[in-house]
Enzyme design. Structure first.
Site, PDB file in Angstrom:
ATOM      1  N   LYS A 135      57.305  18.342  56.188  1.00  0.00           N
ATOM      2  CA  LYS A 135      57.003  18.999  54.920  1.00  0.00           C
ATOM      3  C   LYS A 135      55.670  19.725  55.050  1.00  0.00           C
ATOM      4  O   LYS A 135      54.660  19.125  55.401  1.00  0.00           O
ATOM      5  CB  LYS A 135      56.954  17.988  53.775  1.00  0.00           C
ATOM      6  CG  LYS A 135      56.929  18.652  52.402  1.00  0.00           C
ATOM      7  CD  LYS A 135      57.059  17.640  51.286  1.00  0.00           C
ATOM      8  CE  LYS A 135      57.214  18.337  49.943  1.00  0.00           C
ATOM      9  NZ  LYS A 135      56.184  19.350  49.688  1.00  0.00           N
ATOM     10  N   ILE A 136      55.685  21.012  54.780  1.00  0.00           N
ATOM     11  CA  ILE A 136      54.495  21.843  54.927  1.00  0.00           C
ATOM     12  C   ILE A 136      53.695  21.808  53.628  1.00  0.00           C
ATOM     13  O   ILE A 136      54.235  22.040  52.546  1.00  0.00           O
ATOM     14  CB  ILE A 136      54.885  23.295  55.277  1.00  0.00           C
ATOM     15  CG1 ILE A 136      55.801  23.314  56.514  1.00  0.00           C
ATOM     16  CG2 ILE A 136      53.635  24.130  55.516  1.00  0.00           C
ATOM     17  CD1 ILE A 136      55.208  22.691  57.745  1.00  0.00           C
TER      18      ILE A 136
END
Length: 287
Positions: A25-26
């Site tokens: 997850k960025i």
């Protein structure tokens, strides 16, 4: 062309399921990139155009009409993704300041889905086929990259994410169609931090508990406002005792003696020492 983004459900723990793929997850903000008739337009997840904010994302070598889904991010001097930096870029105003910021602190776009290509709506195509199309038509550039994913090992990926102190993982069903709303076909698992805080007040208007923590000088200091995760029974318990603890008030807040504590989970500490997105877990000490 703006297309409603697909949103994620949330789980507390990672899992392994052969029906899913797993992505890091960025820690940035969602971006829909649309290039139609040679013109690139950028949108937030709420359909707010932000094209002018990120000039470094506007020139790239795809000639046909395309709509992509991804996350804008920014890295610090140590090469670590920094949410506050990308928010600073997002909030920068004025053409000259934006251009200067783009040179000083460029953003990147991590692309994880393709929604439209060359006149074809791809949202009804299963995820893994969309990934194949994305890989074949979108080259990586210095500013725009395709996200990497694993077809197994969600738990192991989450463990690696925790060790690197990153935000979390996203788990997506391989056969999922792209729908413009929240769906259990896409799941996020956040790498939360936990802390015990003192409840030192509450808002007079909408719900919110003031949270404070002990500073290095041995004095309490403000650390944010808890707005999320508080069940009705806990709100009722708080109301039952807070009247005995009032120490003052102003236009917006009632202040309390620091005798109630709660455990919260949160994304990280901000540079100014505040809890980012604190969520109530439970009371630690009741009076």
């Amino acid at each position: 062309m703006f297309l409603e983004p697909m949103l994620l459900e949330q789980k507390d723990q990672p899992f392994d399921d052969s029906r899913f793929i797993y992505e890091p997850k960025i820690d940035g903000h969602r971006l829909i990139l649309s290039k139609i008739s040679g013109k690139t337009t950028l949108y937030t997840r709420h359909n707010n155009e932000c094209t002018a904010q990120y000039p470094e994302l506007l020139e790239w070598p795809v000639e046909k009409d395309i709509v992509l889904d991804g996350e804008v991010y920014c890295v610090d001097q140590d090469g670590q993704i920094d949410f506050e930096l990308v928010m600073s870029r997002f909030q920068t105003k004025g053409t000259e300041r934006i251009v200067a910021a783009a040179k000083r602190q460029p953003v990147g776009l991590m692309v994880f889905d393709i929604l439209h290509y060359d006149g074809q709506d791809l949202r009804g195509v299963p995820l893994m086929q969309r990934k194949e199309i994305l890989d074949s038509v979108v080259p990586d550039t210095p500013s725009i990259h395709k996200i990497q994913f694993l077809e197994k090992g969600g738990t192991a990926l989450f463990d690696a994410i925790k060790q690197q102190d990153l935000e979390g993982i996203v788990c997506k069903r391989k056969d999922s169609r792209y729908i413009g709303k929240r769906s259990a076909d896409w799941i996020k698992v956040i790498n939360y931090q936990y802390a015990d805080v003192y409840l030192t007040g509450y808002r007079k208007s909408e719900f919110g508990w003031l949270a404070s923590v002990m500073g290095t000088d041995g004095q309490l200091r403000p650390a944010g406002v808890i707005e999320l995760g508080v069940p009705p029974v806990h709100k009722q318990a708080f109301r039952g005792v807070c009247g005995q603890l009032v120490s003052g008030e102003d236009k917006n807040f009632v202040y309390l003696e620091p005798r109630l504590q709660a455990t919260v989970k949160f994304r990280n500490w901000t540079k100014s020492g505040m809890l980012r997105s604190p969520v109530f877990v439970d009371f630690v000490l009741a009076v």
